[in-house]
Structure formats: C-alpha cells, structure tokens
Design a protein around this motif. Structure first.
Motif, PDB file in Angstrom:
ATOM      1  N   MET A 157      -0.611  -3.258  14.026  1.00 33.55           N
ATOM      2  CA  MET A 157      -0.421  -3.434  12.745  1.00 33.55           C
ATOM      3  C   MET A 157      -1.285  -4.412  12.018  1.00 33.55           C
ATOM      4  O   MET A 157      -1.675  -5.369  12.752  1.00 33.55           O
ATOM      5  CB  MET A 157       0.994  -3.861  12.371  1.00 33.55           C
ATOM      6  N   LYS A 158      -1.524  -4.288  10.747  1.00 36.63           N
ATOM      7  CA  LYS A 158      -2.444  -5.309  10.104  1.00 36.63           C
ATOM      8  C   LYS A 158      -1.706  -5.737   8.829  1.00 36.63           C
ATOM      9  O   LYS A 158      -0.658  -5.228   8.397  1.00 36.63           O
ATOM     10  CB  LYS A 158      -3.694  -4.335   9.426  1.00 36.63           C
ATOM     11  N   TYR A 159      -2.280  -7.050   8.463  1.00 36.31           N
ATOM     12  CA  TYR A 159      -1.518  -7.700   7.166  1.00 36.31           C
ATOM     13  C   TYR A 159      -2.618  -7.573   6.192  1.00 36.31           C
ATOM     14  O   TYR A 159      -3.657  -7.507   6.147  1.00 36.31           O
ATOM     15  CB  TYR A 159      -1.318  -9.111   7.552  1.00 36.31           C
ATOM     16  N   PHE A 160      -2.084  -7.344   4.959  1.00 35.47           N
ATOM     17  CA  PHE A 160      -2.645  -7.151   3.741  1.00 35.47           C
ATOM     18  C   PHE A 160      -2.176  -8.372   2.579  1.00 35.47           C
ATOM     19  O   PHE A 160      -0.891  -8.066   2.129  1.00 35.47           O
ATOM     20  CB  PHE A 160      -2.852  -5.809   3.163  1.00 35.47           C
ATOM     21  N   ALA A 161      -2.877  -9.151   2.325  1.00 36.06           N
ATOM     22  CA  ALA A 161      -2.485 -10.060   1.027  1.00 36.06           C
ATOM     23  C   ALA A 161      -2.876  -9.197   0.018  1.00 36.06           C
ATOM     24  O   ALA A 161      -3.948  -8.780  -0.668  1.00 36.06           O
ATOM     25  CB  ALA A 161      -3.439 -11.213   1.096  1.00 36.06           C
ATOM     26  N   VAL A 162      -1.645  -9.227  -0.892  1.00 35.89           N
ATOM     27  CA  VAL A 162      -1.736  -8.332  -2.234  1.00 35.89           C
ATOM     28  C   VAL A 162      -1.412  -9.285  -3.270  1.00 35.89           C
ATOM     29  O   VAL A 162      -0.321  -9.860  -3.520  1.00 35.89           O
ATOM     30  CB  VAL A 162      -0.827  -7.238  -2.420  1.00 35.89           C
ATOM     31  N   PHE A 163      -2.395  -9.535  -4.293  1.00 43.11           N
ATOM     32  CA  PHE A 163      -2.310 -10.311  -5.242  1.00 43.11           C
ATOM     33  C   PHE A 163      -1.925  -9.493  -6.437  1.00 43.11           C
ATOM     34  O   PHE A 163      -2.531  -8.494  -6.484  1.00 43.11           O
ATOM     35  CB  PHE A 163      -3.670 -11.225  -5.698  1.00 43.11           C
ATOM     36  N   LEU A 164      -0.668 -10.072  -7.115  1.00 40.31           N
ATOM     37  CA  LEU A 164      -0.303  -9.504  -8.456  1.00 40.31           C
ATOM     38  C   LEU A 164      -0.477 -10.173  -9.593  1.00 40.31           C
ATOM     39  O   LEU A 164       0.532 -10.781  -9.954  1.00 40.31           O
ATOM     40  CB  LEU A 164       1.185  -8.910  -8.289  1.00 40.31           C
ATOM     41  N   PRO A 165      -1.684 -10.200 -10.198  1.00 38.93           N
ATOM     42  CA  PRO A 165      -1.789 -11.197 -11.510  1.00 38.93           C
ATOM     43  C   PRO A 165      -1.110 -10.517 -12.778  1.00 38.93           C
ATOM     44  O   PRO A 165      -0.869  -9.151 -12.834  1.00 38.93           O
ATOM     45  CB  PRO A 165      -3.385 -10.854 -11.691  1.00 38.93           C
ATOM     46  N   MET A 166      -0.679 -11.420 -13.262  1.00 37.97           N
ATOM     47  CA  MET A 166       0.124 -11.061 -14.695  1.00 37.97           C
ATOM     48  C   MET A 166      -0.733 -10.254 -15.442  1.00 37.97           C
ATOM     49  O   MET A 166      -1.697 -10.758 -16.044  1.00 37.97           O
ATOM     50  CB  MET A 166       0.663 -12.466 -15.102  1.00 37.97           C
ATOM     51  N   LEU A 167      -0.036  -9.211 -15.966  1.00 38.19           N
ATOM     52  CA  LEU A 167      -0.730  -8.606 -17.214  1.00 38.19           C
ATOM     53  C   LEU A 167       0.139  -8.614 -18.214  1.00 38.19           C
ATOM     54  O   LEU A 167      -0.296  -8.789 -19.701  1.00 38.19           O
ATOM     55  CB  LEU A 167      -0.865  -7.050 -16.800  1.00 38.19           C
ATOM     56  N   ASN A 168       1.475  -8.493 -18.359  1.00 37.35           N
ATOM     57  CA  ASN A 168       2.425  -8.543 -19.478  1.00 37.35           C
ATOM     58  C   ASN A 168       3.710  -9.186 -19.008  1.00 37.35           C
ATOM     59  O   ASN A 168       4.426  -8.744 -18.165  1.00 37.35           O
ATOM     60  CB  ASN A 168       2.621  -7.135 -19.805  1.00 37.35           C
ATOM     61  N   GLU A 169       3.941 -10.254 -19.598  1.00 43.39           N
ATOM     62  CA  GLU A 169       4.971 -11.358 -19.220  1.00 43.39           C
ATOM     63  C   GLU A 169       6.309 -10.595 -19.470  1.00 43.39           C
ATOM     64  O   GLU A 169       7.223 -10.890 -18.768  1.00 43.39           O
ATOM     65  CB  GLU A 169       4.554 -12.561 -19.773  1.00 43.39           C
ATOM     66  N   GLU A 170       6.370 -10.269 -20.714  1.00 47.87           N
ATOM     67  CA  GLU A 170       7.550  -9.642 -21.116  1.00 47.87           C
ATOM     68  C   GLU A 170       7.991  -8.433 -20.122  1.00 47.87           C
ATOM     69  O   GLU A 170       9.151  -8.148 -19.722  1.00 47.87           O
ATOM     70  CB  GLU A 170       7.404  -9.072 -22.626  1.00 47.87           C
ATOM     71  N   LYS A 171       7.112  -7.389 -19.856  1.00 45.64           N
ATOM     72  CA  LYS A 171       7.436  -6.346 -19.053  1.00 45.64           C
ATOM     73  C   LYS A 171       7.877  -6.821 -17.462  1.00 45.64           C
ATOM     74  O   LYS A 171       8.799  -6.455 -16.749  1.00 45.64           O
ATOM     75  CB  LYS A 171       6.384  -5.516 -18.923  1.00 45.64           C
ATOM     76  N   LEU A 224       2.302 -12.821  -4.859  1.00 46.17           N
ATOM     77  CA  LEU A 224       1.807 -12.412  -3.692  1.00 46.17           C
ATOM     78  C   LEU A 224       2.577 -11.953  -2.886  1.00 46.17           C
ATOM     79  O   LEU A 224       3.797 -12.335  -2.904  1.00 46.17           O
ATOM     80  CB  LEU A 224       0.847 -13.666  -3.213  1.00 46.17           C
ATOM     81  N   VAL A 225       2.125 -10.465  -2.362  1.00 45.93           N
ATOM     82  CA  VAL A 225       2.893 -10.241  -1.141  1.00 45.93           C
ATOM     83  C   VAL A 225       2.032  -9.790  -0.156  1.00 45.93           C
ATOM     84  O   VAL A 225       0.803  -9.409  -0.323  1.00 45.93           O
ATOM     85  CB  VAL A 225       3.740  -8.756  -1.820  1.00 45.93           C
ATOM     86  N   ILE A 226       2.570 -10.128   1.275  1.00 47.25           N
ATOM     87  CA  ILE A 226       1.852  -9.849   2.343  1.00 47.25           C
ATOM     88  C   ILE A 226       2.498  -8.562   2.989  1.00 47.25           C
ATOM     89  O   ILE A 226       3.825  -8.827   3.414  1.00 47.25           O
ATOM     90  CB  ILE A 226       1.821 -10.876   3.244  1.00 47.25           C
ATOM     91  N   TYR A 227       1.990  -7.464   2.843  1.00 47.89           N
ATOM     92  CA  TYR A 227       2.397  -6.324   3.529  1.00 47.89           C
ATOM     93  C   TYR A 227       2.040  -6.072   4.823  1.00 47.89           C
ATOM     94  O   TYR A 227       0.810  -6.550   5.240  1.00 47.89           O
ATOM     95  CB  TYR A 227       1.748  -5.233   2.617  1.00 47.89           C
ATOM     96  N   ILE A 228       2.613  -5.228   5.798  1.00 44.76           N
ATOM     97  CA  ILE A 228       2.384  -4.833   7.075  1.00 44.76           C
ATOM     98  C   ILE A 228       1.904  -3.314   7.037  1.00 44.76           C
ATOM     99  O   ILE A 228       3.104  -2.551   6.585  1.00 44.76           O
ATOM    100  CB  ILE A 228       3.459  -5.322   8.072  1.00 44.76           C
ATOM    101  N   ALA A 229       0.872  -3.245   7.466  1.00 43.30           N
ATOM    102  CA  ALA A 229       0.627  -1.548   7.453  1.00 43.30           C
ATOM    103  C   ALA A 229      -0.453  -1.311   8.257  1.00 43.30           C
ATOM    104  O   ALA A 229      -1.225  -2.106   8.708  1.00 43.30           O
ATOM    105  CB  ALA A 229       0.198  -1.059   5.940  1.00 43.30           C
ATOM    106  N   GLU A 230      -0.633   0.044   8.617  1.00 44.28           N
ATOM    107  CA  GLU A 230      -1.910   0.234   9.498  1.00 44.28           C
ATOM    108  C   GLU A 230      -3.177   0.492   8.832  1.00 44.28           C
ATOM    109  O   GLU A 230      -4.291   0.024   9.512  1.00 44.28           O
ATOM    110  CB  GLU A 230      -1.649   1.910   9.930  1.00 44.28           C
ATOM    111  N   THR A 231      -3.280   0.947   7.379  1.00 46.43           N
ATOM    112  CA  THR A 231      -4.474   1.209   6.863  1.00 46.43           C
ATOM    113  C   THR A 231      -4.332   0.657   5.591  1.00 46.43           C
ATOM    114  O   THR A 231      -3.297   0.374   4.755  1.00 46.43           O
ATOM    115  CB  THR A 231      -4.715   2.662   6.761  1.00 46.43           C
ATOM    116  N   PHE A 232      -5.412   0.590   4.841  1.00 48.56           N
ATOM    117  CA  PHE A 232      -5.608   0.204   3.412  1.00 48.56           C
ATOM    118  C   PHE A 232      -4.936   1.357   2.548  1.00 48.56           C
ATOM    119  O   PHE A 232      -4.415   0.913   1.764  1.00 48.56           O
ATOM    120  CB  PHE A 232      -7.121  -0.065   3.212  1.00 48.56           C
ATOM    121  N   PRO A 233      -5.341   2.590   2.710  1.00 48.29           N
ATOM    122  CA  PRO A 233      -4.750   3.567   1.988  1.00 48.29           C
ATOM    123  C   PRO A 233      -3.184   3.560   1.941  1.00 48.29           C
ATOM    124  O   PRO A 233      -2.299   3.613   1.175  1.00 48.29           O
ATOM    125  CB  PRO A 233      -5.498   4.741   2.480  1.00 48.29           C
ATOM    126  N   GLU A 234      -2.614   3.367   3.133  1.00 50.09           N
ATOM    127  CA  GLU A 234      -1.181   3.144   3.278  1.00 50.09           C
ATOM    128  C   GLU A 234      -0.473   1.975   2.360  1.00 50.09           C
ATOM    129  O   GLU A 234       0.452   2.520   1.597  1.00 50.09           O
ATOM    130  CB  GLU A 234      -0.679   2.925   4.676  1.00 50.09           C
TER     131      GLU A 234
END
Length: 89
Positions: free
Chosen positions: A1-15, A49-59
């Motif tokens: 398994m690999k770890y992937f750091a996913v940044f989720l920058p704000m686009l729309n605060e109301e949403k 930020l979410v750190i996901y655990i997955a096998e591949t980038f596409p996953e």
C-alpha cells in the motif's frame, strides 16, 4: 500500500459549509474501508488535507473525485504520493 497526501484547497466557502456533513460522512466511510490514514482542516481556512491509502495514483484519484466537496466544486484537489517516514522518539 502507498500513502497519498491530498490537498483540498478552498474554492467556495459557502459550498464547503453547506456540504461539510456530506464530506465528513464520505471520509468516515473511506476510513472504515481502510482508505484514510489521517485527515483535517487547515486552521487558516485555506482548505484541508487527507492522507489516503491506496495501491495506485488512479485509485486514489477516483476516491478523491467521489468526495462531495470535489464533486460539487467546493474544493480543488492536488495529489502527491507520500513517502512516509516515522520518527522514533
């Protein structure tokens, strides 16, 4: 398994406020499936930020695209494979 750091920058605060519950429920579901290592918001309001655990980038990209924040356009995303190192005290 690999770890992937996913940044989720704000686009729309109301949403983001409107769909926060859906986002949290989705991450809880992914956590139960063993797909989330860690998660949290940035205290300056820039997003989160979410750190996901997955096998591949596409996953992991498919997981991210199913996040309600991403689906409704409240947040962008940026994915980086993370070579985690644990510091022993």
């Amino acid at each position: 398994m690999k770890y992937f750091a996913v940044f989720l920058p704000m686009l729309n605060e109301e949403k983001s406020k409107q769909y926060r519950g859906d986002h949290i429920a989705y991450l809880e579901e992914m956590d139960k499936k063993g797909k989330v290592y860690a998660k949290g918001r940035f205290t300056d309001g820039a997003g989160g930020l979410v750190i996901y655990i997955a096998e591949t980038f596409p996953e992991v990209e498919e997981l991210v695209k199913q996040d309600p924040y991403v689906k409704i356009g409240a947040r962008e995303y940026e994915i980086h494979e993370w070579d985690m190192k644990v510091t022993e005290n």
